[in-house]
Design a protein around this motif. Structure first.
Motif, mmCIF file in Angstrom:
data_model
loop_
_atom_site.group_PDB
_atom_site.id
_atom_site.type_symbol
_atom_site.label_atom_id
_atom_site.label_comp_id
_atom_site.label_asym_id
_atom_site.label_seq_id
_atom_site.Cartn_x
_atom_site.Cartn_y
_atom_site.Cartn_z
ATOM 1 N N HIS A 1 -1.655 -6.830 -23.377
ATOM 2 C CA HIS A 1 -2.039 -5.708 -24.243
ATOM 3 C C HIS A 1 -1.629 -5.961 -25.693
ATOM 4 N N ALA A 2 -2.192 -7.051 -26.242
ATOM 5 C CA ALA A 2 -1.860 -7.452 -27.610
ATOM 6 C C ALA A 2 -2.589 -6.620 -28.654
ATOM 7 N N PRO B 1 -3.602 1.623 -32.390
ATOM 8 C CA PRO B 1 -2.338 1.108 -32.925
ATOM 9 C C PRO B 1 -2.535 -0.088 -33.864
ATOM 10 N N THR B 2 -1.727 -0.114 -34.915
ATOM 11 C CA THR B 2 -1.688 -1.286 -35.796
ATOM 12 C C THR B 2 -0.327 -1.277 -36.498
ATOM 13 N N GLN B 3 -0.246 -1.795 -37.740
ATOM 14 C CA GLN B 3 1.067 -1.882 -38.401
ATOM 15 C C GLN B 3 1.357 -0.669 -39.280
ATOM 16 N N LYS B 4 0.387 0.233 -39.442
ATOM 17 C CA LYS B 4 0.589 1.352 -40.370
ATOM 18 C C LYS B 4 -0.252 2.540 -39.956
ATOM 19 N N ALA C 1 4.663 -6.440 -36.212
ATOM 20 C CA ALA C 1 3.879 -7.500 -35.559
ATOM 21 C C ALA C 1 2.387 -7.250 -35.753
ATOM 22 N N LEU C 2 1.614 -8.337 -35.757
ATOM 23 C CA LEU C 2 0.169 -8.236 -35.964
ATOM 24 C C LEU C 2 -0.560 -8.131 -34.628
ATOM 25 N N ALA D 1 1.361 -12.280 -29.273
ATOM 26 C CA ALA D 1 2.285 -11.981 -28.167
ATOM 27 C C ALA D 1 3.335 -10.952 -28.618
ATOM 28 N N GLU D 2 3.706 -10.990 -29.913
ATOM 29 C CA GLU D 2 4.695 -10.042 -30.435
ATOM 30 C C GLU D 2 4.151 -8.611 -30.352
ATOM 31 N N TYR D 3 2.850 -8.472 -30.567
ATOM 32 C CA TYR D 3 2.278 -7.125 -30.509
ATOM 33 C C TYR D 3 2.233 -6.610 -29.066
ATOM 34 N N THR D 4 2.033 -7.529 -28.138
ATOM 35 C CA THR D 4 2.068 -7.136 -26.721
ATOM 36 C C THR D 4 3.429 -6.515 -26.419
#
Ligand SMILES: [Zn+2]
Ligand SMILES: [Zn+2]
Length: 420
Positions: free
Chosen positions: A101-102, A169-172, A348-349, A353-356
Motif C-alpha cells: 500500500h505505497a 494521502p500524500t505529503q501535505k 515519504a513520497l 516502500a517508505e510510504y507503505t
C-alpha cells in the motif's frame, strides 16, 4: 441554523472518534493484505463486512464489478415534496505490485467509511433536517491500473448522486492538486527473424521499428503544447544480437491537461508508431487502454468549504504541488466532487516502500480521521446551508462548458482537425 449546523459538525467529530478503533482495524486489515487492481477480494469482503455490521446500511457486494461494493443509507428525513440530497463517499483499496500500500489507498477506504459513518451518526443525532438525505459509499477498485471508476461510470453507478467526496494521502494537505488526463497505449511490432550476420537481408527488424518509434515520439515532443506529456519505455527488444528481432513492444502514456485534447495527442502519436512500421516493413498493433482518465474538474465551492472545515480542525493547506492522474477525474466530470489530498504524518513520497510503512503506521490514523471529519462536515454544509448545492451544481455546469470552449479555441488556433 448556523448553531444547529455547528452542533452537527461536532457530532460528526465525536462519532468518528468514538468509532476510531473499528475504523483503525478496517484500514489495517486492508493494509496487511495488499491486493492489485481488480483483485481486491479481501479488501472488498472486509469493507462489505464492516457496513453489514453497521446498523442501517443496505449493502450490495460485488456491485457491478467483482471487487466493487455499494452501501446505502436513506433517503431519510426531510419535508414532504423536497427532493433528496444524495451524498457519495468513495473508497479505493488497491495496492501496488511488490511494495504493497505505497499509495495509501487503505487510508482512502478508511477515511471514506469514517466520513459516511460520521455523517449518518450526526444526522441521526439531531431533530428533523430540511431535506431528505441519502448517503452512498461506493467501493471503487483498480485506481492504480485500469480505472474501476470509469467502469462503474459506464455502468451508471454514479447516476443519481448529487456530490461525491474522497481524499487521497500524500505529503501535505491540499484541496486540489493538478491531475491531468492520460491514456496509455501498448505498441507491438512484428517482423521476421534471420541470422544477423549470415543473411540479415532476409530479416524484418522489429527492434528497428521500436527505436524509430521512440525517436519519432522524441522529435514530436518539441512540437507539443507545453503542458502535454508523452513518455514511454521499450518493453521488449529482441532476444540475442545474432537474431534479427521479429518482435518488439513499447508502452507509452499520453497526457494532456484536458481529456478533450486526448484525441489530438493520440493521432499524433499514432502517426509516429505507424511511420516506424512503414519504414521497416513491420506489422504494427496499437492497443489503447480500455479506459482513458480525465483530468480532475475543480469545484471551488466544495473546495472552499472543505478548506474551511479542515482549518477548523487544525489542518494547514498548501496549493503547491502536482499529482499524476486519477480515475476520479472521470467522476468529477459526471458529478460535482472533490479529491483533496491529506498529510499522514510522514514526508515519504507515494509509491515508495517508505510510504507503505507510513500508511500502515499508527500515526497516520489521527490524520485520516481528521480528513474524514472534514469531508463529512463539508457534506453537512451541502445539506444544511441554503443555496450551496445549487451553487455547486451551477459551478460544475459552467466549468464543463468553459472546458469545451477552451478546447475548441485551441484546436482552431492549431489548425488541428483531428477527430476522435
Ligand atoms: Zn498511486
Ligand atoms: Zn493513489
Amino acid at each position: 441554523m448556523a448553531e444547529k449546523l455547528q452542533a452537527l459538525k461536532q457530532q460528526v467529530c465525536s462519532s468518528i472518534d468514538e468509532a476510531k478503533d473499528k475504523l483503525h482495524r478496517l484500514g489495517d486489515a486492508i493494509w496487511r493484505l495488499p491486493e492489485l487492481a481488480y483483485e481486491e477480494r479481501q479488501a472488498h469482503d472486509t469493507l462489505v463486512r464492516f457496513f453489514t455490521q453497521e446498523k442501517g446500511w443496505t449493502v450490495e457486494a460485488h456491485y457491478k464489478l467483482e471487487t466493487a461494493f455499494r452501501a446505502t443509507w436513506g433517503p431519510v428525513g426531510g419535508a414532504d415534496g423536497e427532493s433528496v440530497v444524495h451524498v457519495g463517499f468513495l473508497c479505493e483499496y488497491d495496492a501496488l505490485p511488490a511494495i504493497g500500500h505505497a499509495c495509501g489507498h487503505n487510508l482512502i477506504a478508511e477515511s471514506g467509511a469514517a466520513a459516511a459513518v460520521g455523517l449518518k451518526a450526526a444526522l441521526e443525532s439531531g431533530e428533523a433536517w430540511p431535506v431528505p438525505v441519502k448517503v452512498t459509499v461506493l467501493g471503487t477498485p483498480a485506481e492504480e491500473d485500469g480505472g474501476g471508476k470509469v467502469d462503474l461510470l459506464r455502468e451508471g453507478a454514479f447516476e443519481d448522486l448529487d456530490v461525491v467526496f474522497m481524499a487521497h494521502p500524500t505529503q501535505k494537505n491540499a484541496t486540489y492538486l493538478p491531475a491531468v488526463a492520460v491514456h496509455s497505449v501498448l505498441v507491438k511490432y512484428r517482423g521476421r527473424t534471420a541470422h544477423a550476420s549470415a543473411y540479415p537481408w532476409e530479416g524484418v527488424n522489429a527492434l528497428d521499428a521500436a527505436v524509430m518509434a521512440y525517436s519519432n515520439i522524441s522529435v514530436l515532443r518539441q512540437q507539443l503544447r507545453p503542458e502535454w506529456r508523452i513518455h514511454g519505455i521499450i518493453k521488449h527488444g529482441g532476444v540475442k544480437p545474432n537474431i534479427i528481432p521479429d518482435y518488439s513492444e513499447l508502452e507509452y502514456y499520453l497526457r494532456t491537461s484536458s481529456h478533450l485534447d486526448l484525441p489530438n495527442i493520440r493521432a499524433k502519436a499514432e502517426a509516429c508508431f505507424r511511420a516506424a512500421a512503414m519504414a521497416t516493413g513491420c506489422e504494427v498493433e496499437l492497443l489503447f487502454q480500455k479506459n482513458e482518465f480525465y483530468e480532475v474538474l475543480r469545484n471551488r465551492t466544495l473546495e472552499d468549504l472543505y478548506e474551511e472545515n479542515g482549518k477548523a480542525l487544525g489542518m494547514k493547506f498548501t496549493t503547491e504541488g502536482f499529482s499524476g492522474s486519477t480515475d476520479f477525474g472521470n467522476v468529477s466530470h459526471a458529478v460535482p466532487g472533490i479529491h483533496p489530498y491529506f498529510y499522514i504524518g510522514s514526508e515519504a513520497l507515494n509509491h515508495t516502500a517508505e510510504y507503505t510503512a507510513a500508511s500502515g503506521a499508527d500515526e497516520a490514523q489521527l490524520y485520516t480521521r481528521r480528513t474524514a471529519k472534514a469531508l463529512a462536515m463539508t457534506a453537512l454544509d451541502v445539506i444544511f446551508s441554503p443555496g450551496v448545492l445549487d451553487k455547486v451544481k451551477q459551478e460544475f455546469r459552467e466549468a464543463k462548458r468553459r472546458e469545451e470552449r477552451n478546447c475548441k479555441s485551441r484546436n482552431i488556433e492549431n489548425g488541428d482537425q483531428h477527430q476522435p
